[in-house]
Scaffold this motif. Structure first.
Motif, mmCIF file in Angstrom:
data_model
loop_
_atom_site.group_PDB
_atom_site.id
_atom_site.type_symbol
_atom_site.label_atom_id
_atom_site.label_comp_id
_atom_site.label_asym_id
_atom_site.label_seq_id
_atom_site.Cartn_x
_atom_site.Cartn_y
_atom_site.Cartn_z
ATOM 1 N N VAL A 27 14.638 25.594 14.849
ATOM 2 C CA VAL A 27 14.131 25.593 13.476
ATOM 3 C C VAL A 27 15.151 25.917 12.468
ATOM 4 O O VAL A 27 15.696 27.134 12.481
ATOM 5 C CB VAL A 27 12.735 26.324 13.257
ATOM 6 C CG1 VAL A 27 12.222 26.138 11.855
ATOM 7 C CG2 VAL A 27 11.618 25.830 13.998
ATOM 8 N N VAL A 28 15.570 25.128 11.541
ATOM 9 C CA VAL A 28 16.655 25.518 10.647
ATOM 10 C C VAL A 28 15.830 26.042 9.333
ATOM 11 O O VAL A 28 15.227 25.420 8.726
ATOM 12 C CB VAL A 28 17.594 24.384 10.445
ATOM 13 C CG1 VAL A 28 18.809 24.790 9.242
ATOM 14 C CG2 VAL A 28 18.097 23.935 11.690
ATOM 15 N N GLU A 29 16.350 27.126 9.002
ATOM 16 C CA GLU A 29 15.752 27.993 7.564
ATOM 17 C C GLU A 29 16.215 27.277 6.451
ATOM 18 O O GLU A 29 17.636 26.844 6.517
ATOM 19 C CB GLU A 29 15.981 29.443 7.684
ATOM 20 C CG GLU A 29 15.168 30.146 8.692
ATOM 21 C CD GLU A 29 13.911 29.840 8.482
ATOM 22 O OE1 GLU A 29 13.227 29.926 7.334
ATOM 23 O OE2 GLU A 29 13.057 29.882 9.591
ATOM 24 N N PRO A 30 15.634 26.680 5.443
ATOM 25 C CA PRO A 30 16.196 26.264 4.383
ATOM 26 C C PRO A 30 16.983 27.218 3.604
ATOM 27 O O PRO A 30 16.918 28.303 3.689
ATOM 28 C CB PRO A 30 15.109 25.656 3.434
ATOM 29 C CG PRO A 30 13.758 26.501 3.755
ATOM 30 C CD PRO A 30 14.073 26.846 5.179
ATOM 31 N N VAL A 31 18.138 26.710 2.809
ATOM 32 C CA VAL A 31 19.054 27.464 2.090
ATOM 33 C C VAL A 31 18.711 27.445 0.649
ATOM 34 O O VAL A 31 18.430 26.319 -0.029
ATOM 35 C CB VAL A 31 20.577 27.072 2.110
ATOM 36 C CG1 VAL A 31 21.375 27.969 1.690
ATOM 37 C CG2 VAL A 31 21.086 27.106 3.539
ATOM 38 N N VAL A 32 18.543 28.835 0.255
ATOM 39 C CA VAL A 32 17.997 28.805 -1.295
ATOM 40 C C VAL A 32 19.305 28.911 -2.039
ATOM 41 O O VAL A 32 19.860 29.932 -1.933
ATOM 42 C CB VAL A 32 16.971 29.859 -1.404
ATOM 43 C CG1 VAL A 32 16.449 30.015 -2.842
ATOM 44 C CG2 VAL A 32 15.760 29.699 -0.458
ATOM 45 N N VAL A 33 19.506 28.318 -3.024
ATOM 46 C CA VAL A 33 20.573 28.626 -3.940
ATOM 47 C C VAL A 33 20.069 28.821 -5.324
ATOM 48 O O VAL A 33 19.155 28.245 -5.942
ATOM 49 C CB VAL A 33 21.343 27.186 -4.099
ATOM 50 C CG1 VAL A 33 22.501 27.296 -5.118
ATOM 51 C CG2 VAL A 33 21.753 26.700 -2.723
ATOM 52 N N VAL A 34 20.386 30.114 -5.608
ATOM 53 C CA VAL A 34 20.051 30.670 -7.121
ATOM 54 C C VAL A 34 21.147 30.460 -7.906
ATOM 55 O O VAL A 34 22.149 30.992 -7.740
ATOM 56 C CB VAL A 34 19.571 32.134 -6.950
ATOM 57 C CG1 VAL A 34 19.314 32.737 -8.237
ATOM 58 C CG2 VAL A 34 18.504 32.305 -5.793
#
Length: 61
Positions: A27-34
């Motif tokens: 399972v690949v965790e989504p990358v959160v871009v702030v």
């Protein structure tokens, strides 16, 4: 003899397809871009300079 060799080769190919067993997918965790927001002064700078240049152009003519 040829049939025996063919059967042996096919059995090797068939067992090679399932040799590893079941592997659960990772399972690949989504990358959160702030992203930082810009200040509201950036939106008024260009029109203010345009008005200043227009006033200067009308003043010199």
């Amino acid at each position: 003899m040829k049939k025996l060799a063919l059967a042996a080769a096919l059995s090797v190919v068939a067992t090679g397809a399932i040799a590893g067993g079941y592997v659960a997918p990772t399972v690949v965790e989504p990358v959160v871009v702030v992203e930082d927001t810009s200040s509201s002064a950036g939106g008024i700078l260009v029109p203010a300079i345009a008005v200043l240049l227009l006033v200067l152009a009308l003043h010199h003519s």
